[in-house]
Design a protein around this motif. Sequence first.
Motif, PDB file in Angstrom:
ATOM      1  N   ALA A  22       0.813  -1.211   0.000  1.00 43.50           N
ATOM      2  CA  ALA A  22       0.000   0.000   0.000  1.00 43.50           C
ATOM      3  C   ALA A  22       0.853   1.271   0.000  1.00 43.50           C
ATOM      4  CB  ALA A  22      -0.941   0.003   1.214  1.00 43.50           C
ATOM      5  N   LYS A  23       2.036   1.185   0.613  1.00 42.91           N
ATOM      6  CA  LYS A  23       2.923   2.351   0.683  1.00 42.91           C
ATOM      7  C   LYS A  23       3.880   2.427  -0.504  1.00 42.91           C
ATOM      8  CE  LYS A  23       2.709   2.695   5.639  1.00 42.91           C
ATOM      9  NZ  LYS A  23       3.393   2.939   6.876  1.00 42.91           N
ATOM     10  N   GLY A  24       3.785   1.447  -1.414  1.00 42.36           N
ATOM     11  CA  GLY A  24       4.663   1.443  -2.582  1.00 42.36           C
ATOM     12  C   GLY A  24       6.091   1.053  -2.240  1.00 42.36           C
ATOM     13  N   LYS A  25       6.276   0.335  -1.125  1.00 44.99           N
ATOM     14  CA  LYS A  25       7.613  -0.038  -0.685  1.00 44.99           C
ATOM     15  C   LYS A  25       7.914  -1.528  -0.845  1.00 44.99           C
ATOM     16  CE  LYS A  25       8.112   3.684   2.632  1.00 44.99           C
ATOM     17  NZ  LYS A  25       8.508   4.044   4.002  1.00 44.99           N
ATOM     18  N   LEU A  26       7.041  -2.231  -1.545  1.00 44.23           N
ATOM     19  CA  LEU A  26       7.237  -3.662  -1.763  1.00 44.23           C
ATOM     20  C   LEU A  26       7.881  -3.871  -3.137  1.00 44.23           C
ATOM     21  CD1 LEU A  26       6.631  -6.468  -0.487  1.00 44.23           C
ATOM     22  CD2 LEU A  26       4.581  -6.503  -1.905  1.00 44.23           C
ATOM     23  N   VAL A  27       9.022  -4.538  -3.150  1.00 40.82           N
ATOM     24  CA  VAL A  27       9.722  -4.829  -4.409  1.00 40.82           C
ATOM     25  C   VAL A  27       9.381  -6.269  -4.778  1.00 40.82           C
ATOM     26  CG1 VAL A  27      11.963  -5.014  -5.536  1.00 40.82           C
ATOM     27  CG2 VAL A  27      11.577  -3.249  -3.787  1.00 40.82           C
TER      28      VAL A  27
END
Length: 87
Positions: A78-83
């Motif tokens: 959700a925070k755009g921090k998952l690679v």
Amino acid sequence: MIKITRAVYQSGVEIKLHFSDGSFGVMDFHEVLAQKTSLTNALGDTVFFQRFFLELGALCWPNGLEFSGRSLYKKLEAKGKLVKPAA
């Protein structure tokens, strides 16, 4: 089911999490600390914070606080921090 396969302390209140689908991300636990509950207050101590361990794919601390792999995966996503791994 998404599980945490590896967790590595980064700095402050950040832990790099590796998930069973090959994805990873650095989780910042400042929001968790802001909740100021009896379980989360202990994480304010750096030495205690670093005592995390994995149990059945969840991130846990000795005081009973735990987060499922799925919940942390969703927060990072959700925070755009998952690679995510390349297809």
